[in-house]
Structure formats: structure tokens, C-alpha cells
Design an enzyme around this catalytic site. Structure first.
Site, PDB file in Angstrom:
ATOM      1  N   ASP A 111       0.841  -1.191   0.000  1.00 34.84           N
ATOM      2  CA  ASP A 111       0.000   0.000   0.000  1.00 34.84           C
ATOM      3  C   ASP A 111       0.878   1.243   0.000  1.00 34.84           C
ATOM      4  OD1 ASP A 111      -2.470   1.288  -0.011  1.00 34.84           O
ATOM      5  OD2 ASP A 111      -2.390   1.589   2.147  1.00 34.84           O
ATOM      6  N   ARG A 146       1.407  17.081  12.357  1.00 36.92           N
ATOM      7  CA  ARG A 146       2.703  17.757  12.525  1.00 36.92           C
ATOM      8  C   ARG A 146       2.666  19.247  12.218  1.00 36.92           C
ATOM      9  NH1 ARG A 146       3.796  12.823  10.165  1.00 36.92           N
ATOM     10  NH2 ARG A 146       3.547  13.703   8.098  1.00 36.92           N
ATOM     11  N   LYS A 197      -3.821  -1.672   9.918  1.00 37.76           N
ATOM     12  CA  LYS A 197      -4.232  -1.885   8.525  1.00 37.76           C
ATOM     13  C   LYS A 197      -4.322  -3.373   8.176  1.00 37.76           C
ATOM     14  CE  LYS A 197      -3.273   2.533   7.236  1.00 37.76           C
ATOM     15  NZ  LYS A 197      -4.093   3.428   6.434  1.00 37.76           N
ATOM     16  N   THR A 236      -8.768  -5.472   3.982  1.00 38.85           N
ATOM     17  CA  THR A 236      -8.722  -4.584   2.821  1.00 38.85           C
ATOM     18  C   THR A 236      -9.768  -5.111   1.847  1.00 38.85           C
ATOM     19  OG1 THR A 236      -6.330  -4.321   3.111  1.00 38.85           O
ATOM     20  CG2 THR A 236      -7.251  -3.657   0.986  1.00 38.85           C
ATOM     21  N   THR A 262      -4.606   6.814  -0.226  1.00 38.64           N
ATOM     22  CA  THR A 262      -5.904   7.477  -0.153  1.00 38.64           C
ATOM     23  C   THR A 262      -6.005   8.593  -1.185  1.00 38.64           C
ATOM     24  OG1 THR A 262      -5.874   7.037   2.195  1.00 38.64           O
ATOM     25  CG2 THR A 262      -7.531   8.585   1.409  1.00 38.64           C
TER      26      THR A 262
HETATM   27 CA    CA Z   1      -3.826   3.252   2.596  1.00 40.61          CA
END
Ligand code: CA
Length: 415
Positions: free
Chosen positions: A122, A138, A249, A253, A345
């Protein structure tokens, strides 16, 4: 290009996601029978396992379509992919002999995983997403890491939990630590999220030690699916430094069930955006390798109607899948048939174009109100999330079919 017409009447409209121009590849079962390979055409599936068995489709290494996955065709390479697609187009065109005995209504079929996933990687290659997330974590000055404009950043994910659309997703358990907590805790994820992505399916390979050019990488890509990289933000925030996401993650998926081929998307090729810093030569695209694909996300609480929560386009990405694949192999890493590459994304510059709840609700600080009147920051049990996508042509579209997932409550962890 305009709409190509078929003897399958439902394929001849501007609204169908699956006109003759598309011909995406899936695996289906009807009433629990053995899974078969099929091609979507209108609201039907053309049974190519049967077509090959009956001699309507002849492939050199036959039988190729006798397995419940498309990897065997992928292994045969681009020339065979083109020959096969040309034969399908011939068989299904208006004026060809109608063969209703080879059709199965999509409404009667259950879709399964269309290919065996070799490995899953990914990436983090959408600049608007990286800026949004980096700003939250940040501040705007340090939002983009110093390497971001020079390489597509990625991590090795899990192939074992790549699932076809329609598979329910169990809320993950994990370890997390709230910023004001002294010690970490363990339990169900409280900040469960989606990531709107495209998945590139690799149909070629390189030997270990042999890098590939960006052009060779593009030639190795077989097709694309929609991909939802489900993410546990609270688990991620605690675990991600210094090696990146792991359990946040790894639990699931989802991908859409139809592999849309690179050939079908050819009219929609477009270039990545202007470089803010020149790339080193080995990552420069020799031509347009991104695609103009409209994308949207809907969310529906259990038993209620869906609300569209985001709309964007795949052309927002800073790096193409070909650049990602070329980068992946630069060290000599062997890539294989069946590898899956997540784009990262996909978010656009507008607030309505954000491809994750983390961005849409700005870390949970700005709850969304759905059309049902309910509010959401992150996903609740029973919610259904749907990704949809289509490349829009003149009087036709190349649709992907939906990528659907419903969240089930977390399992009680064994004590
Ligand atoms: Ca991702």
C-alpha cells in the site's frame, strides 16, 4: 470512442457500468455451484469458463479459465490479454450470434475474489491526503516528509486479509493510547476509518535483482479495482512510529469484484500533476499513466439510506501505479503475477473530496451530519460503506461495480 453495442440489450445504454467497451473480469457462483470466471456485460455475466470448455474461446495454454481466479490468464502476458479481449468483443458484439445459454443474471450471482493475491503493498501517494494528515499530526510546515516529493512512500501490507466486496468486516481489537492517558489500553478500535483507493493488479513479473522502467511497469499492470484500505486510527497513532502501520491496517482490505482492464481504461489516460520538484530519471513517466475516474463514497447507518460523503477523481494522485511499481522494483525486489498495489488514499483539494473520515471530520473534531440526521466522526457498528467509481466517456462509462463493507461488532478477546 463511443458506445459499442452488444446483442445483450442491457449493455447498450449510457447508464450501464458494463457496456461492451468495458468487459471486466470476475469470479462468480450461482446457488453454491463451483465458482466460474465471468465477464460483466450489461446486467448479465458471460460465462467464459463454459465458453472456453465449449471451444468458443481458444487460448494457447488451454485450459486457462477452468480455475476460480484470473491469474492463469494474467500469466500469459499482454499479447494474449489483447487477443482474448478481441475475441470477447467479437462474441458479444451486436450482429454476432446471440448465445443466451452463456449468460447468468448478475442479480442471481454471488461474486468472489477475482484473483489470488500474491502480495499486497500500500502506498501513500495522494498529495492532498498526505498534506491533510500531515497537517493534523505535525502542522502545515512539516506536513510532507522530506522524501515525499521524490519517492512514492509505501509499506508492505497483508495479502491474507484482502477481501471481495460484500464481505462483512469485524471491528478490530488492538492496543492504543489516548494522548492524555498514562498507559496504553487494549480493546475495540474506537476510530475506525476507510481509505478510498484504487488497486493496481500486476500481471507480469521481474526476476529478483532486475529493476523495471516506468514504461515496463505500466506494461506489467493487468487492471484496476476499487480498494478500501480499512484503518484503525487509534491503533495506528500508537503503533506507527518508526516502522509505519501494522495492526491498524492488517485486519481487512476490501476490493471491488470486477477487474477493469487497462485496455478498457485506455481512452481515459491522463498525466500526473505537474511536479513540484523534478523526479530522478528512473521515476519520470514517459507518458500519461494515470486515469480520469470519478470516485465516490457513501455511508449508511444500519437499516437506513445512504449519504454520499465524498466525491473525487483518481487523477488527483501525485504518483501513478506504474511509478509505484517501478519504485517497488528499484532495489531488485521481485514482483509477481497477482501482486496488488494500493494507490494510497485519494483526496482532492476541496473538503468534499476527502477520501477518509479522518480528513472529512478533521480527526473527529468536525462531525458529519448524514442525510438521515445522524452524525458521525468515525464508523459505528452496523454502518455500511460503499466505494463506487466510473470513467465517463461520450455516451458510455467504464464502471467498476461497488466495493461494499459492513462493520460488525468487535469480538470479545479471549482472556
Ligand atoms: Ca492506505
Amino acid at each position: 470512442m463511443t458506445l459499442l453495442t452488444s446483442w445483450v440489450g442491457s449493455a447498450n445504454s449510457a447508464e450501464t457500468p458494463f457496456p461492451l467497451n468495458n468487459l471486466p473480469y470476475g469470479v462468480f457462483t450461482v446457488d453454491g455451484t463451483a465458482p466460474r470466471c465471468g465477464v460483466a456485460i450489461g446486467d448479465q455475466i458471460f460465462d467464459v469458463t463454459k465458453a472456453e470448455a465449449d471451444g468458443l474461446v481458444e487460448l494457447d495454454a488451454a485450459p486457462v479459465l477452468d480455475a476460480p481466479y484470473w491469474n492463469k490468464l494474467m500469466e500469459l502476458g499482454p499479447d494474449v490479454w489483447a487477443t482474448f479481449r478481441a475475441r470477447l468483443t467479437e462474441l458479444l458484439s451486436e450482429g454476432a450470434e446471440a448465445r443466451p445459454g452463456y449468460l447468468v443474471a448478475q442479480a442471481d450471482a454471488v461474486m468472489l475474489m477475482p484473483f489470488k493475491v500474491a502480495e499486497f503493498t500500500d502506498f501513500y501517494a495522494g498529495k492532498h491526503h498526505a498534506m491533510n494528515v500531515g497537517t493534523m499530526f505535525r502542522g502545515p510546515e512539516n506536513a510532507l516528509p522530506p522524501n515525499w516529493l521524490h519517492i512514492p512512500i509505501g509499506y508492505n501490507g497483508r495479502a491474507s486479509t484482502v477481501l471481495v466486496s460484500g464481505t462483512d468486516i469485524v471491528r478490530p481489537n488492538g492496543q492504543m493510547k489516548a494522548p492524555d492517558a498514562e498507559v496504553p489500553s487494549f480493546g475495540p478500535c474506537k476510530r475506525l476509518d476507510i481509505e478510498l483507493e484504487m488497486g493496481a493488479i500486476i500481471g507480469g513479473s521481474n526476476a529478483m535483482g532486475d529493476p523495471v522502467t516506468v514504461q515496463q511497469a505500466d506494461d506489467m499492470i493487468f487492471g484496476y479495482v476499487l480498494l478500501n484500505d480499512w484503518s484503525a486510527r487509534d491503533i495506528q497513532a500508537w503503533e506507527y512510529q518508526p516502522l509505519g502501520p501494522f495492526q491498524a491496517k492488517a485486519f481487512a482490505t476490501s476490493i471491488s469484484p470486477w477487474i477493469v482492464t487497462k485496455a478498457a481504461l485506455e481512452p481515459f489516460r491522463t498525466s500526473t500533476p505537474t511536479r513540484e520538484k523534478d523526479l530522478l530519471p528512473h521515476l519520470v513517466e514517459p507518458g500519461p499513466m494515470l486515469y480520469d475516474i470519478d470516485l465516490e463514497v457513501t455511508m449508511a447507518p444500519e437499516g437506513q439510506s445512504a449519504t454520499t460523503i465524498a466525491r473525487t477523481n483518481y487523477d488527483r494522485m501525485y504518483y501513478s501505479a506504474a511509478q509505484q511499481l517501478a519504485h517497488h522494483a528499484t532495489s531488485g525486489c521481485a514482483m509477481n503475477v497477482g501482486d496488488l498495489i494500493g494507490s494510497g488514499t485519494i483526496s482532492g483539494p476541496e473538503k468534499s473530496e476527502r477520501g477518509s473520515l479522518l480528513e472529512l471530520t478533521w480527526g473527529g473534531k468536525e462531525p458529519m451530519t448524514l442525510d438521515t440526521g445522524e452524525t458521525r466522526t468515525f464508523i459505528e457498528d452496523g454502518d455500511t460503506l460503499v466505494l463506487a467509481g466510473a470513467a465517463k466517456g461520450d455516451g458510455f462509462q467504464i464502471g467498476f461495480g461497488a466495493c461494499v463493507g459492513t462493520i460488525l461488532p468487535a469480538k470479545t478477546f479471549p482472556q
